[in-house]
Design an enzyme around this catalytic site. Structure first.
Site, PDB file in Angstrom:
ATOM      1  CG  ASN A   8      -1.709   1.249   1.397  1.00 20.63           C
ATOM      2  OD1 ASN A   8      -1.824   2.029   0.452  1.00 20.63           O
ATOM      3  ND2 ASN A   8      -2.263   1.466   2.580  1.00 20.63           N
ATOM      4  CE  LYS A  10      -0.238   3.564   4.648  1.00 21.76           C
ATOM      5  NZ  LYS A  10      -0.251   3.788   6.084  1.00 21.76           N
ATOM      6  CG  HIS A  91      -5.977   2.098   5.021  1.00 18.01           C
ATOM      7  ND1 HIS A  91      -5.573   3.144   5.813  1.00 18.01           N
ATOM      8  CD2 HIS A  91      -4.947   1.229   4.981  1.00 18.01           C
ATOM      9  CE1 HIS A  91      -4.337   2.913   6.225  1.00 18.01           C
ATOM     10  NE2 HIS A  91      -3.932   1.756   5.734  1.00 18.01           N
ATOM     11  CD  GLU A  93      -3.149   5.937   6.373  1.00 15.09           C
ATOM     12  OE1 GLU A  93      -3.113   5.930   5.132  1.00 15.09           O
ATOM     13  OE2 GLU A  93      -2.229   5.482   7.074  1.00 15.09           O
ATOM     14  CD  GLU A 160      -3.619  -2.050   7.561  1.00 13.06           C
ATOM     15  OE1 GLU A 160      -2.486  -2.223   7.120  1.00 13.06           O
ATOM     16  OE2 GLU A 160      -4.321  -1.075   7.263  1.00 13.06           O
ATOM     17  N   GLY A 166       2.125   2.882  10.721  1.00 14.40           N
ATOM     18  CA  GLY A 166       3.054   3.991  10.500  1.00 14.40           C
ATOM     19  C   GLY A 166       3.730   4.468  11.765  1.00 14.40           C
ATOM     20  CB  SER A 205       4.987  -1.029  12.222  1.00  7.64           C
ATOM     21  OG  SER A 205       4.543   0.307  12.419  1.00  7.64           O
TER      22      SER A 205
HETATM   23  P1  PGA Z   1       2.667   0.781   7.698  1.00  6.56           P
HETATM   24  O1  PGA Z   1       1.211   0.949   7.020  1.00  6.56           O
HETATM   25  O2  PGA Z   1       3.233  -0.536   7.199  1.00  6.56           O
HETATM   26  O3  PGA Z   1       3.457   1.967   7.212  1.00  6.56           O
HETATM   27  O4  PGA Z   1       2.455   0.772   9.160  1.00  6.56           O
HETATM   28  C1  PGA Z   1       0.336  -0.140   6.871  1.00  6.56           C
HETATM   29  C2  PGA Z   1      -0.948   0.324   6.266  1.00  6.56           C
HETATM   30  O5  PGA Z   1      -1.416   1.417   6.596  1.00  6.56           O
HETATM   31  O6  PGA Z   1      -1.551  -0.374   5.430  1.00  6.56           O
END
Ligand code: PGA
Length: 247
Positions: A8, A10, A91, A93, A160, A166, A205
């Site tokens: 992903n 983003k 997601h 976000e 998640e 993140g 992460s």
């Molecule tokens: P990250 O993001 O691996 O940077 O923690 C995962 C995600 O949001 O899908």
């Protein structure tokens, strides 16, 4: 089932960055026992589709509507037409920054599966939910509300935990595996035996350094990778760890 590792990106990338990623990726050895999916921003779908080997195309979001006067939106049918085989839905976000709730997630998941491609339905609790012990109930409610009319054969669930995305703070293998078991039980209740074949991937992460340990967990079928997926070598190492676990 083969493992499933999804990148992903983003809102990261540029023509030059995509070219560099593709060039590096295509030099890396082929992977076994794992399917790899890449979800770049929309403008880079074409570049990724044309140039990458051994990679399936996905998208990060889609519209609730199927077509019409919805400026700026992209429908699930368009994504399928373009060659996407997976679409991320719900997601965290999208939920926290754009106010998407379970009802919208359910509509989008139905749109994606009606287009004949797979919906990666993302669920996960906040830190407050976990610290108060309500995490299983929260994720159960998200699943309950999001999966109505979504066929098991076209579904992937991504767990998640919001507090791990993140942040560099990965869930422990026990925390992730425990929640995946709860999700599996929910899927079995909803779909019967077909629920056992729905991949449940972990996100938050995931890095080359922690991937192998996570993938040893019996209930973890793969990963949804954000930051570490921007580097072809890191993403390949994560996918390779998954493949090794499934060999
Ligand atoms: P990250 O993001 O691996 O940077 O923690 C995962 C995600 O949001 O899908």
């Amino acid at each position: 089932m083969a493992g499933l590792v999804i990148a992903n990106w983003k809102m990261h990338g540029s023509t030059a960055a995509v070219a560099e990623f593709v060039d590096q990726w295509n030099r890396l050895p082929p992977l076994g026992h794992v399917d790899t999916v890449i979800c770049p921003p929309y403008p880079y779908l074409a570049a990724v589709a044309d140039a990458m080997t051994g990679m399936v195309l996905g998208a990060q979001n889609c519209a609730e509507a199927d077509q019409g006067a919805f400026t700026g939106e992209v429908s699930a049918d368009m994504l399928a037409d373009w060659g996407c085989r997976y679409v991320l839905v719900g997601h965290s976000e999208r939920r926290s920054l754009y106010g998407e709730g379970d009802a919208q997630v359910a509509i989008k998941a139905r749109r994606v599966t009606a287009a004949g491609i797979k919906a990666v339905v993302c669920v996960g609790e906040t830190l407050d939910n976990r610290e108060s012990g309500g995490h299983e109930a929260v994720v159960g409610r998200q699943l309950q509300a999001s999966l109505a009319e979504v066929p098991a054969a076209e579904l992937v669930v991504a767990y998640e935990p919001v507090w791990a995305i993140g942040t560099g703070r990965v869930a422990t293998p026990e925390q992730a595996d425990g929640m995946h078991a709860v999700i599996r039980a929910h899927l079995h209740e909803q779909y019967g035996d077909a629920g056992n074949d729905v991949p449940i991937v972990y996100g938050g992460s995931v890095k080359p350094e922690n991937a192998a340990e996570l993938f040893q967990c019996p209930n973890i079928d793969g990963a949804l990778v954000g930051g570490a997926s921007l580097d072809a070598g890191s993403f390949w190492q994560i996918a390779s760890a998954m493949g090794a676990g499934r060999a």
